[in-house]
Write an enzyme that holds these catalytic residues in place. Sequence first.
Site, PDB file in Angstrom:
ATOM      1  N   TYR A   1      44.044  34.723  48.839  1.00  0.00           N
ATOM      2  CA  TYR A   1      43.738  34.746  47.401  1.00  0.00           C
ATOM      3  C   TYR A   1      45.002  35.014  46.592  1.00  0.00           C
ATOM      4  O   TYR A   1      45.280  34.329  45.601  1.00  0.00           O
ATOM      5  CB  TYR A   1      42.682  35.827  47.157  1.00  0.00           C
ATOM      6  CG  TYR A   1      42.285  36.087  45.723  1.00  0.00           C
ATOM      7  CD1 TYR A   1      41.317  35.305  45.100  1.00  0.00           C
ATOM      8  CD2 TYR A   1      42.835  37.145  44.997  1.00  0.00           C
ATOM      9  CE1 TYR A   1      40.911  35.568  43.792  1.00  0.00           C
ATOM     10  CE2 TYR A   1      42.443  37.416  43.695  1.00  0.00           C
ATOM     11  CZ  TYR A   1      41.477  36.620  43.097  1.00  0.00           C
ATOM     12  OH  TYR A   1      41.086  36.890  41.802  1.00  0.00           O
TER      13      TYR A   1
ATOM     14  N   SER B   1      45.442  36.349  38.604  1.00  0.00           N
ATOM     15  CA  SER B   1      44.970  37.698  38.935  1.00  0.00           C
ATOM     16  C   SER B   1      46.173  38.619  39.039  1.00  0.00           C
ATOM     17  O   SER B   1      47.251  38.191  39.472  1.00  0.00           O
ATOM     18  CB  SER B   1      44.234  37.679  40.286  1.00  0.00           C
ATOM     19  OG  SER B   1      44.105  39.000  40.799  1.00  0.00           O
TER      20      SER B   1
HETATM   21  P1  NAD Z   1      32.372  35.573  39.704  1.00  0.00           P
HETATM   22  O1  NAD Z   1      32.409  35.566  41.191  1.00  0.00           O
HETATM   23  O2  NAD Z   1      31.560  36.591  39.016  1.00  0.00           O
HETATM   24  O3  NAD Z   1      31.931  34.119  39.194  1.00  0.00           O
HETATM   25  C1  NAD Z   1      32.580  32.987  39.654  1.00  0.00           C
HETATM   26  C2  NAD Z   1      31.802  31.753  39.249  1.00  0.00           C
HETATM   27  O4  NAD Z   1      32.520  30.617  39.770  1.00  0.00           O
HETATM   28  C3  NAD Z   1      30.392  31.696  39.844  1.00  0.00           C
HETATM   29  O5  NAD Z   1      29.470  31.326  38.843  1.00  0.00           O
HETATM   30  C4  NAD Z   1      30.509  30.635  40.925  1.00  0.00           C
HETATM   31  O6  NAD Z   1      29.292  29.887  41.111  1.00  0.00           O
HETATM   32  C5  NAD Z   1      31.604  29.746  40.387  1.00  0.00           C
HETATM   33  N1  NAD Z   1      32.290  28.980  41.436  1.00  0.00           N
HETATM   34  C6  NAD Z   1      32.726  29.434  42.639  1.00  0.00           C
HETATM   35  N2  NAD Z   1      33.254  28.443  43.353  1.00  0.00           N
HETATM   36  C7  NAD Z   1      33.167  27.314  42.592  1.00  0.00           C
HETATM   37  C8  NAD Z   1      33.511  25.970  42.798  1.00  0.00           C
HETATM   38  N3  NAD Z   1      34.061  25.549  43.950  1.00  0.00           N
HETATM   39  N4  NAD Z   1      33.288  25.084  41.804  1.00  0.00           N
HETATM   40  C9  NAD Z   1      32.702  25.493  40.651  1.00  0.00           C
HETATM   41  N5  NAD Z   1      32.327  26.742  40.411  1.00  0.00           N
HETATM   42  C10 NAD Z   1      32.545  27.651  41.377  1.00  0.00           C
HETATM   43  O7  NAD Z   1      33.912  35.606  39.224  1.00  0.00           O
HETATM   44  P2  NAD Z   1      34.690  36.605  38.237  1.00  0.00           P
HETATM   45  O8  NAD Z   1      34.852  37.900  38.928  1.00  0.00           O
HETATM   46  O9  NAD Z   1      34.130  36.528  36.877  1.00  0.00           O
HETATM   47  O10 NAD Z   1      36.141  35.896  38.263  1.00  0.00           O
HETATM   48  C11 NAD Z   1      36.469  34.823  37.403  1.00  0.00           C
HETATM   49  C12 NAD Z   1      37.938  34.507  37.544  1.00  0.00           C
HETATM   50  O11 NAD Z   1      38.718  35.673  37.288  1.00  0.00           O
HETATM   51  C13 NAD Z   1      38.358  34.049  38.943  1.00  0.00           C
HETATM   52  O12 NAD Z   1      39.402  33.102  38.830  1.00  0.00           O
HETATM   53  C14 NAD Z   1      38.889  35.305  39.583  1.00  0.00           C
HETATM   54  O13 NAD Z   1      39.801  35.024  40.618  1.00  0.00           O
HETATM   55  C15 NAD Z   1      39.561  35.930  38.391  1.00  0.00           C
HETATM   56  N6  NAD Z   1      39.751  37.373  38.511  1.00  0.00           N
HETATM   57  C16 NAD Z   1      38.683  38.190  38.658  1.00  0.00           C
HETATM   58  C17 NAD Z   1      38.865  39.556  38.762  1.00  0.00           C
HETATM   59  C18 NAD Z   1      37.723  40.505  38.926  1.00  0.00           C
HETATM   60  O14 NAD Z   1      37.969  41.643  39.328  1.00  0.00           O
HETATM   61  N7  NAD Z   1      36.497  40.111  38.611  1.00  0.00           N
HETATM   62  C19 NAD Z   1      40.176  40.083  38.724  1.00  0.00           C
HETATM   63  C20 NAD Z   1      41.245  39.214  38.558  1.00  0.00           C
HETATM   64  C21 NAD Z   1      41.022  37.853  38.465  1.00  0.00           C
HETATM   65  C1  4PL Z   2      43.034  44.760  41.296  1.00  0.00           C
HETATM   66  O1  4PL Z   2      41.305  39.493  41.325  1.00  0.00           O
HETATM   67  O2  4PL Z   2      42.724  42.024  40.499  1.00  0.00           O
HETATM   68  C2  4PL Z   2      40.253  43.522  43.394  1.00  0.00           C
HETATM   69  C3  4PL Z   2      39.226  41.167  43.443  1.00  0.00           C
HETATM   70  N1  4PL Z   2      41.208  44.323  42.826  1.00  0.00           N
HETATM   71  O3  4PL Z   2      39.658  39.995  42.729  1.00  0.00           O
HETATM   72  C4  4PL Z   2      40.704  40.322  41.956  1.00  0.00           C
HETATM   73  C5  4PL Z   2      42.024  43.840  41.886  1.00  0.00           C
HETATM   74  C6  4PL Z   2      40.148  42.215  43.012  1.00  0.00           C
HETATM   75  C7  4PL Z   2      41.937  42.515  41.465  1.00  0.00           C
HETATM   76  C8  4PL Z   2      40.987  41.713  42.089  1.00  0.00           C
END
Ligand code: NAD
Ligand code: 4PL
Length: 247
Positions: A153, A140
């Site tokens: 996180y 992230s």
């Molecule tokens: P989300 O919350 O929409 O979906 C996450 C999925 O992971 C869900 O389907 C959930 O059931 C599953 N999950 C959670 N815990 C689990 C476990 N212990 N075992 C198996 N499955 C599990 O997530 P997203 O926003 O699409 O994020 C996906 C990835 O991208 C994550 O690693 C997140 O940290 C990273 N990320 C997201 C953002 C954002 O803003 N959405 C930004 C930067 C990084």
């Molecule tokens: C910029 O990884 O990258 C909120 C929540 N804001 O999970 C993230 C920023 C979130 C991020 C993320």
Amino acid sequence: MERRFAGRTAIVTGAAQGIGRAIAGELAAEGATVVVADLNETRAEAVAKELGGSSFAAAVDVADEGAVAELHRHVMERTGRIDILVNNAAIQPFTPWDDVDFAEWRRIMRVDLDGVYLMCRKSSDEMRRSGYGRIINIASNTFLAGTPNMAPYVAAKGGVVGFTRALSTELGPYGITVNAVSPGLTASEGVLGGPHEDSFEFTKSLQSLKRRAVPADIAPAVVFLASEEAGWVTGSLLNVDGGHVRH
Ligand code: NAD
Ligand code: 4PL
């Protein structure tokens, strides 16, 4: 449509929704057998059905060593190989750091860091046997920005980046690349309707590109690193955030 991933098996964790689902969709569209691995079995089944072909769902808690071992037994029995692992599953709590107690700190570490270790530990055994592998860990940009209210996180994602670098050294001799992608704030199901929803306007003001990211903005970078063409890229962090932190 090119079918760069025909004959390949790809495990994508957390693929029942959001960024993981978009990654799974692009890999499957290019011929991969995608294992939609998620805690939420019902949604994982629906996504696997939507992907069609040979893709299938598997229930797993990435933080549970036994469940991860069982997942690997199941995938090997069904496909006989693991070529690509995308560690995408994570939880993204939003809490002032001094309101986070040790139990909560550990819960976040277990899923967001230990889960990546457990999945890599098992998948890499199969990749070593075949002499080929692509591991992509979803970090992230909060690790680069030090974003507030997400200290555990941010620490876990920093751990993911460090582990990615160390593992690229360990696994390079076996033909396995290990890279990380750091998305910025993205409109996934997990973020929409949650506490991060309020961050979109401010984040947009910091980005070079003035709109909200959606999961489809993140997936192509991951798919590139999963491809054979990315064979000389390892130990890298590819930041995909519309120019927010400019890493
Ligand atoms: P989300 O919350 O929409 O979906 C996450 C999925 O992971 C869900 O389907 C959930 O059931 C599953 N999950 C959670 N815990 C689990 C476990 N212990 N075992 C198996 N499955 C599990 O997530 P997203 O926003 O699409 O994020 C996906 C990835 O991208 C994550 O690693 C997140 O940290 C990273 N990320 C997201 C953002 C954002 O803003 N959405 C930004 C930067 C990084
Ligand atoms: C910029 O990884 O990258 C909120 C929540 N804001 O999970 C993230 C920023 C979130 C991020 C993320």
